[in-house]
Design a protein around this motif. Structure first.
Motif, PDB file in Angstrom:
ATOM      1  N   ASP A  63       1.939 -10.079   3.087  1.00 57.63           N
ATOM      2  CA  ASP A  63       1.659  -9.763   4.489  1.00 57.63           C
ATOM      3  C   ASP A  63       0.669  -8.609   4.587  1.00 57.63           C
ATOM      4  OD1 ASP A  63       1.762  -9.795   7.212  1.00 57.63           O
ATOM      5  OD2 ASP A  63       3.921  -9.474   7.379  1.00 57.63           O
ATOM      6  N   VAL A  64       0.851  -7.617   3.721  1.00 55.98           N
ATOM      7  CA  VAL A  64      -0.083  -6.481   3.705  1.00 55.98           C
ATOM      8  C   VAL A  64      -1.472  -6.939   3.280  1.00 55.98           C
ATOM      9  CG1 VAL A  64      -0.593  -4.260   2.629  1.00 55.98           C
ATOM     10  CG2 VAL A  64       1.761  -4.820   3.260  1.00 55.98           C
ATOM     11  N   ALA A  65      -1.527  -7.765   2.228  1.00 62.57           N
ATOM     12  CA  ALA A  65      -2.821  -8.278   1.771  1.00 62.57           C
ATOM     13  C   ALA A  65      -3.455  -9.174   2.833  1.00 62.57           C
ATOM     14  CB  ALA A  65      -2.635  -9.057   0.468  1.00 62.57           C
ATOM     15  N   ASN A  66      -2.631  -9.924   3.549  1.00 61.50           N
ATOM     16  CA  ASN A  66      -3.134 -10.803   4.607  1.00 61.50           C
ATOM     17  C   ASN A  66      -3.734  -9.993   5.758  1.00 61.50           C
ATOM     18  OD1 ASN A  66      -3.197 -13.682   5.550  1.00 61.50           O
ATOM     19  ND2 ASN A  66      -2.073 -12.805   7.262  1.00 61.50           N
ATOM     20  N   ARG A  67      -3.116  -8.846   6.050  1.00 57.08           N
ATOM     21  CA  ARG A  67      -3.663  -7.958   7.080  1.00 57.08           C
ATOM     22  C   ARG A  67      -5.024  -7.417   6.650  1.00 57.08           C
ATOM     23  NH1 ARG A  67      -1.216  -2.305   6.742  1.00 57.08           N
ATOM     24  NH2 ARG A  67      -2.558  -2.509   4.920  1.00 57.08           N
ATOM     25  N   GLN A  68      -5.159  -7.100   5.371  1.00 60.25           N
ATOM     26  CA  GLN A  68      -6.420  -6.556   4.877  1.00 60.25           C
ATOM     27  C   GLN A  68      -7.526  -7.608   4.837  1.00 60.25           C
ATOM     28  OE1 GLN A  68      -5.307  -4.979   1.072  1.00 60.25           O
ATOM     29  NE2 GLN A  68      -4.406  -3.116   1.911  1.00 60.25           N
ATOM     30  N   SER A 436      17.654  -7.810   4.313  1.00 62.28           N
ATOM     31  CA  SER A 436      17.777  -6.372   4.579  1.00 62.28           C
ATOM     32  C   SER A 436      16.824  -5.560   3.718  1.00 62.28           C
ATOM     33  CB  SER A 436      19.218  -5.918   4.327  1.00 62.28           C
ATOM     34  OG  SER A 436      20.102  -6.654   5.128  1.00 62.28           O
ATOM     35  N   VAL A 437      16.578  -6.026   2.499  1.00 61.00           N
ATOM     36  CA  VAL A 437      15.617  -5.327   1.639  1.00 61.00           C
ATOM     37  C   VAL A 437      14.230  -5.348   2.272  1.00 61.00           C
ATOM     38  CG1 VAL A 437      14.408  -5.426  -0.583  1.00 61.00           C
ATOM     39  CG2 VAL A 437      16.883  -5.696  -0.512  1.00 61.00           C
ATOM     40  N   ILE A 438      13.840  -6.510   2.828  1.00 62.46           N
ATOM     41  CA  ILE A 438      12.544  -6.619   3.496  1.00 62.46           C
ATOM     42  C   ILE A 438      12.490  -5.701   4.709  1.00 62.46           C
ATOM     43  CG2 ILE A 438      11.050  -8.166   4.801  1.00 62.46           C
ATOM     44  CD1 ILE A 438      10.927  -8.534   1.809  1.00 62.46           C
ATOM     45  N   GLN A 439      13.545  -5.718   5.519  1.00 61.62           N
ATOM     46  CA  GLN A 439      13.583  -4.860   6.711  1.00 61.62           C
ATOM     47  C   GLN A 439      13.515  -3.386   6.310  1.00 61.62           C
ATOM     48  OE1 GLN A 439      16.279  -2.745   7.922  1.00 61.62           O
ATOM     49  NE2 GLN A 439      14.986  -2.179   9.655  1.00 61.62           N
ATOM     50  N   PHE A 440      14.258  -3.032   5.266  1.00 60.91           N
ATOM     51  CA  PHE A 440      14.296  -1.652   4.804  1.00 60.91           C
ATOM     52  C   PHE A 440      12.933  -1.224   4.281  1.00 60.91           C
ATOM     53  CE2 PHE A 440      15.384   1.825   1.944  1.00 60.91           C
ATOM     54  CZ  PHE A 440      16.311   2.528   2.689  1.00 60.91           C
ATOM     55  N   CYS A 441      12.283  -2.104   3.500  1.00 61.54           N
ATOM     56  CA  CYS A 441      10.969  -1.770   2.941  1.00 61.54           C
ATOM     57  C   CYS A 441       9.905  -1.683   4.027  1.00 61.54           C
ATOM     58  CB  CYS A 441      10.565  -2.803   1.892  1.00 61.54           C
ATOM     59  SG  CYS A 441      11.527  -2.729   0.358  1.00 61.54           S
ATOM     60  N   SER A 442       9.981  -2.575   5.018  1.00 58.29           N
ATOM     61  CA  SER A 442       8.984  -2.532   6.092  1.00 58.29           C
ATOM     62  C   SER A 442       9.125  -1.261   6.922  1.00 58.29           C
ATOM     63  CB  SER A 442       9.135  -3.761   6.998  1.00 58.29           C
ATOM     64  OG  SER A 442      10.380  -3.746   7.668  1.00 58.29           O
ATOM     65  N   THR A 443      10.339  -0.709   6.969  1.00 62.95           N
ATOM     66  CA  THR A 443      10.558   0.559   7.669  1.00 62.95           C
ATOM     67  C   THR A 443      10.187   1.748   6.791  1.00 62.95           C
ATOM     68  OG1 THR A 443      12.384  -0.425   8.920  1.00 62.95           O
ATOM     69  CG2 THR A 443      12.255   1.970   8.895  1.00 62.95           C
ATOM     70  N   THR A 452       1.573  -5.380  10.348  1.00 64.61           N
ATOM     71  CA  THR A 452       1.895  -6.643   9.687  1.00 64.61           C
ATOM     72  C   THR A 452       2.871  -7.435  10.539  1.00 64.61           C
ATOM     73  OG1 THR A 452       3.700  -5.590   8.459  1.00 64.61           O
ATOM     74  CG2 THR A 452       1.548  -5.688   7.378  1.00 64.61           C
ATOM     75  N   ALA A 453       2.978  -8.737  10.255  1.00 63.94           N
ATOM     76  CA  ALA A 453       3.911  -9.589  10.990  1.00 63.94           C
ATOM     77  C   ALA A 453       5.352  -9.180  10.710  1.00 63.94           C
ATOM     78  CB  ALA A 453       3.693 -11.050  10.600  1.00 63.94           C
ATOM     79  N   ALA A 454       5.629  -8.723   9.483  1.00 67.02           N
ATOM     80  CA  ALA A 454       6.985  -8.295   9.135  1.00 67.02           C
ATOM     81  C   ALA A 454       7.395  -7.094   9.969  1.00 67.02           C
ATOM     82  CB  ALA A 454       7.063  -7.947   7.646  1.00 67.02           C
ATOM     83  N   GLN A 455       6.483  -6.159  10.171  1.00 69.78           N
ATOM     84  CA  GLN A 455       6.818  -4.980  10.963  1.00 69.78           C
ATOM     85  C   GLN A 455       7.034  -5.351  12.427  1.00 69.78           C
ATOM     86  OE1 GLN A 455       3.988  -1.587  11.416  1.00 69.78           O
ATOM     87  NE2 GLN A 455       5.487  -0.504  10.185  1.00 69.78           N
ATOM     88  N   GLU A 456       6.331  -6.362  12.899  1.00 66.49           N
ATOM     89  CA  GLU A 456       6.541  -6.815  14.273  1.00 66.49           C
ATOM     90  C   GLU A 456       7.938  -7.391  14.452  1.00 66.49           C
ATOM     91  OE1 GLU A 456       4.775 -10.143  17.410  1.00 66.49           O
ATOM     92  OE2 GLU A 456       3.699  -9.697  15.556  1.00 66.49           O
ATOM     93  N   ILE A 457       8.400  -8.168  13.460  1.00 63.95           N
ATOM     94  CA  ILE A 457       9.716  -8.807  13.558  1.00 63.95           C
ATOM     95  C   ILE A 457      10.817  -7.802  13.271  1.00 63.95           C
ATOM     96  CG2 ILE A 457      11.221 -10.571  12.567  1.00 63.95           C
ATOM     97  CD1 ILE A 457       8.729 -12.209  11.984  1.00 63.95           C
TER      98      ILE A 457
END
Length: 510
Positions: A63-68, A436-443, A452-457
């Motif tokens: 997602d980060v690479a996709n944003r870039q 939860s790992v994804i949510q925790f890492c995005s935070t 990123t889309a993950a941070q939006e969700i």
């Protein structure tokens, strides 16, 4: 731009294929010989579940690479050519929820069903349990979504008067906005706290399902992850400290082997007694406690047997086997030290960036950004490593607590000796905690993973969801994670160097 996007798609496809091959390799090498050439449906579920879990973890770096990919777009609509990450996130996590709450329970009920029954009856029994669970989950989700399935965004109402279009654009520290002389601050800075409003809207049902699954996973993540972030590296280090220092003599080997044989007979007798109680219908609290005790003693016996084999290598290649044993423990020490550095960095980052308001320093966020400046995907790779390490910590914490708490079932993963029900249980745990790992890492890496889309969700929607947002507003899960990590560090410092001895006592019913 198009070349970058094409490369990203190719990398995503290659990574998915490699993940699938890696999971098949794990299944083949970890499965029990009794499951060879059978239990194909549970095996398919295991490979699928592990693939979904690992791909979901790797989707955040993607997602980060996709944003870039559209960071330096030079024409309108360039970002539309990138991967549809939000749709992919929703699809992956709906699949995650279906696997955790329906497919894996069905596979476990089917696998653990009475082998004397026909395949049709086992499927019918497993479907009965799963359909009942599905009805209950659908009712609960529907009621909750209808009552509190809304997000409350805090917004600020701003207004200002109109002015003539300026002939020149000059801004200084005393003139920060367009307007007449004497206007030293913009309306946003002059707005009072009374201008804050709450903007309420209903979230989509898929996002709501992902949010609730994240809450369930966050509870497990805070417990298992907090314990595992400490016990994962320290367990390797203290394994080196407790290693066998030298090869024992044959007489010592015979003496130890005799003691282990007696212990094995005691465990066999205890297991037969518990099996007899089960057949008679005496499956009470005391029976479950005794089953747990026997399981712990059996695992300890297996560890003692393995240690004895290491201390007295036999055969023509005994010296080679001892050399490999020494190298194995040295590797554990090196990996333990590296893991300890990563664990300390994780805990420090949580305190510096998440628990202190405002953050003292971006810390790991800035490290990833500087690594990206060195090479385009270096920071992304480091970011992926920290996310996967956190998932490994969750697994390590679940294993540790499973050996010490009565209400947690033991499902150890052993090379060449893992039954499918243990495989399915651990895959379900990994899938549930991966959200939860994804949510925790995005935070935790919000500065690096911004826009990123993950941070939006997992950022804006989840942290504004009615009834749930306060858990994230007051950092409940982060505080629990750090506290448990600290307690586990203290526990290992005080008792980790000791080797636990089996009690050999079972309170069996008559």
């Amino acid at each position: 731009m198009g070349d970058f996007n094409l490369a990203l798609v190719i990398v995503a496809i290659v990574v998915c294929v490699l993940v699938f091959i890696f999971n098949v390799y794990l299944l083949v090498n970890y499965q029990h010989p009794d499951d060879a050439n059978q239990a194909y449906f549970p095996k398919f579920v295991v490979v699928l579940g592990l693939s979904v879990a690992l791909i979901s973890i790797l989707m955040l770096p993607a997602d980060v690479a996709n944003r870039q990919a559209c960071k330096h777009s030079i024409y309108n609509g360039a970002c539309n050519l990138t991967l549809p990450m939000k749709d992919l996130w929703i699809a992956v996590y709906i699949a995650d929820a279906l696997l955790v709450f329906f497919v894996i329970p069905f596979a476990m009920f089917y696998y653990e069903g009475d082998q004397d029954k026909s395949v049709g009856k086992r499927i019918k029994s497993a479907l009965l349990w799963v359909v009942t669970t599905a009805i209950v989950c659908a009712l609960v989700l529907g009621i909750l979504y209808g009552l509190v399935g809304k997000v409350d965004f805090t917004v600020m109402h701003l207004s200002s008067s109109t002015t003539n279009f300026p002939s020149s654009w000059v801004f200084t520290s005393n003139q920060q906005c367009i307007g007449g002389s004497g206007t030293h601050a913009c309306s946003a800075y002059l707005a009072s706290t009374s201008s804050e409003k709450t903007w309420t809207m209903r979230t989509t049902f898929p996002e709501y399902v992902v949010a609730l699954a994240t809450i369930v996973g966050s509870v497990l993540f805070a417990i298992f992850g907090g314990v595992g972030i400490a016990c994962l590296p320290l367990g390797l280090i203290f394994s080196f400290i407790r290693r066998p220092k030298a090869v024992i003599t044959r007489s010592q080997y015979i003496k130890e082997a005799t003691e282990l044989g007696k212990k094995a007979k005691e465990l066999k007798k205890a297991a037969d007694a518990l099996h007899q109680e089960e057949r008679s219908g005496s499956k009470g609290r005391k029976w479950r406690k005794n089953v747990k005790a026997v399981e712990k003693e059996l695992l300890q016996l297996e560890e003692d047997v393995k240690l004895l084999e290491e201390m007295y290598p036999q055969g023509e290649k005994a010296e080679t086997a001892w050399a490999l044993t020494v190298l194995g423990y040295l590797a554990k020490l090196v990996l333990g030290i590296l893991g300890l550095i990563v664990s300390v960095a994780w805990v420090a980052h949580i305190i510096i960036y998440l628990l202190i308001e405002p953050p003292l320093h971006p810390f790991l966020n800035e490290v990833f950004i500087k690594l990206d400046d060195v090479w385009g995907l270096l920071g992304t790779a480091a970011f992926a490593f920290f996310c996967i390490y956190l998932l490994l910590a969750v697994i390590a914490g679940a294993m540790m607590l499973g050996l010490r708490l009565i209400f947690i079932t033991i499902h150890p993963m052993k090379w060449g000796a893992t039954l499918m029900n243990s495989f399915l249980f651990n895959v379900g745990l990994i899938l549930l905690c991966s959200i939860s790992v994804i949510q925790f890492c995005s935070t935790a890496f919000g500065y690096y993973a911004q826009a990123t889309a993950a941070q939006e969700i997992f950022g804006h929607t989840l942290q504004s969801l009615r009834g749930i947002k306060y858990l994230y507003k007051y950092n409940v899960f982060q505080i629990a994670f750090v506290v448990l990590a600290g307690l586990t560090f203290i526990y290992y410092a005080a008792f980790g160097w000791r080797r636990k001895k089996p009690s050999g006592k079972f309170q069996l019913s008559t």
